[in-house]
Write a protein that holds these residues in place. Sequence first.
Motif, PDB file in Angstrom:
ATOM      1  N   SER A  66       0.839  -1.190   0.000  1.00 17.74           N
ATOM      2  CA  SER A  66       0.000   0.000   0.000  1.00 17.74           C
ATOM      3  C   SER A  66       0.875   1.239   0.000  1.00 17.74           C
ATOM      4  CB  SER A  66      -0.929   0.003   1.217  1.00 17.74           C
ATOM      5  OG  SER A  66      -0.185   0.012   2.410  1.00 17.74           O
ATOM      6  N   GLY A  67       0.253   2.367  -0.243  1.00 20.43           N
ATOM      7  CA  GLY A  67       0.991   3.624  -0.248  1.00 20.43           C
ATOM      8  C   GLY A  67       1.090   4.233  -1.633  1.00 20.43           C
ATOM      9  N   THR A  68       1.848   5.308  -1.686  1.00 17.99           N
ATOM     10  CA  THR A  68       1.910   6.097  -2.912  1.00 17.99           C
ATOM     11  C   THR A  68       3.060   5.659  -3.799  1.00 17.99           C
ATOM     12  OG1 THR A  68       3.202   7.747  -1.729  1.00 17.99           O
ATOM     13  CG2 THR A  68       0.809   8.099  -1.834  1.00 17.99           C
ATOM     14  N   PHE A  69       2.957   4.476  -4.345  1.00 17.16           N
ATOM     15  CA  PHE A  69       3.906   4.021  -5.347  1.00 17.16           C
ATOM     16  C   PHE A  69       3.183   3.087  -6.311  1.00 17.16           C
ATOM     17  CE2 PHE A  69       5.094  -0.438  -4.343  1.00 17.16           C
ATOM     18  CZ  PHE A  69       4.425  -0.607  -3.151  1.00 17.16           C
ATOM     19  N   THR A  70       3.735   2.999  -7.507  1.00 16.75           N
ATOM     20  CA  THR A  70       3.114   2.170  -8.539  1.00 16.75           C
ATOM     21  C   THR A  70       3.652   0.758  -8.405  1.00 16.75           C
ATOM     22  OG1 THR A  70       2.962   4.117  -9.966  1.00 16.75           O
ATOM     23  CG2 THR A  70       2.636   1.952 -10.985  1.00 16.75           C
ATOM     24  N   PHE A  71       2.888  -0.078  -7.755  1.00 20.63           N
ATOM     25  CA  PHE A  71       3.323  -1.426  -7.401  1.00 20.63           C
ATOM     26  C   PHE A  71       3.803  -2.206  -8.615  1.00 20.63           C
ATOM     27  CE2 PHE A  71       3.394  -5.268  -5.000  1.00 20.63           C
ATOM     28  CZ  PHE A  71       2.886  -6.256  -5.825  1.00 20.63           C
ATOM     29  N   SER A  72       3.104  -2.098  -9.710  1.00 18.83           N
ATOM     30  CA  SER A  72       3.395  -2.933 -10.879  1.00 18.83           C
ATOM     31  C   SER A  72       4.752  -2.645 -11.504  1.00 18.83           C
ATOM     32  CB  SER A  72       2.294  -2.757 -11.928  1.00 18.83           C
ATOM     33  OG  SER A  72       2.243  -1.409 -12.363  1.00 18.83           O
ATOM     34  N   THR A  73       5.368  -1.528 -11.163  1.00 20.67           N
ATOM     35  CA  THR A  73       6.664  -1.172 -11.759  1.00 20.67           C
ATOM     36  C   THR A  73       7.854  -1.595 -10.906  1.00 20.67           C
ATOM     37  OG1 THR A  73       6.706   1.037 -10.760  1.00 20.67           O
ATOM     38  CG2 THR A  73       5.607   0.819 -12.911  1.00 20.67           C
ATOM     39  N   ASN A  75      -2.214  -5.401  -5.850  1.00 18.76           N
ATOM     40  CA  ASN A  75      -1.001  -4.989  -5.125  1.00 18.76           C
ATOM     41  C   ASN A  75      -0.567  -6.055  -4.117  1.00 18.76           C
ATOM     42  OD1 ASN A  75      -1.183  -2.657  -6.593  1.00 18.76           O
ATOM     43  ND2 ASN A  75      -1.395  -1.275  -4.857  1.00 18.76           N
ATOM     44  N   MET A  76      -0.521  -7.288  -4.586  1.00 14.31           N
ATOM     45  CA  MET A  76      -0.207  -8.411  -3.709  1.00 14.31           C
ATOM     46  C   MET A  76       0.956  -9.231  -4.272  1.00 14.31           C
ATOM     47  SD  MET A  76      -2.374  -8.424  -1.130  1.00 14.31           S
ATOM     48  CE  MET A  76      -2.233 -10.108  -0.515  1.00 14.31           C
ATOM     49  N   VAL A  77       1.746  -9.759  -3.357  1.00 14.46           N
ATOM     50  CA  VAL A  77       2.793 -10.725  -3.686  1.00 14.46           C
ATOM     51  C   VAL A  77       2.558 -11.966  -2.828  1.00 14.46           C
ATOM     52  CG1 VAL A  77       5.270 -11.172  -3.804  1.00 14.46           C
ATOM     53  CG2 VAL A  77       4.417  -8.866  -4.101  1.00 14.46           C
TER      54      VAL A  77
END
Length: 124
Positions: A25-32, A77-79
């Motif tokens: 979570s948070g202000t970042f683009t997880f997919s990158t 946004n999960m691993v």
Amino acid sequence: QAQLAESGGGLVQAGGSLSLSCAASGTFTFSTYAMAWFRQAPGKEREFVARIGYSVAAIYGDSVNGRFTISRDNAKNMVYLQMNSLKPEDTAVYYCARSGSGSYYYDADNYNCWGQGTQDIVSS
């Protein structure tokens, strides 16, 4: 600011399976971002377990290759870390981490955001 939260740890007998999840979570683009799992057993250094790139290419540590599978769901946004054929030596606190700069995927110093960890215990 990024936050990672692991879940799914527990106690299992040798030969069993566990599935771990990491919610980002948070202000970042997880997919990158490439994401990884590390583990740390009592009295030992943090050890690389697996890494998955933004293109879903995966790399595994020698001790878990063939038994563990890392995956991700960018929409959620999960691993994830699926752990099969568990051994007592897999007992550790497992951490989810987000990749930072640096070339060495197995080096914990190249990761700039960490979860608090989840304890896995494998009994013999």
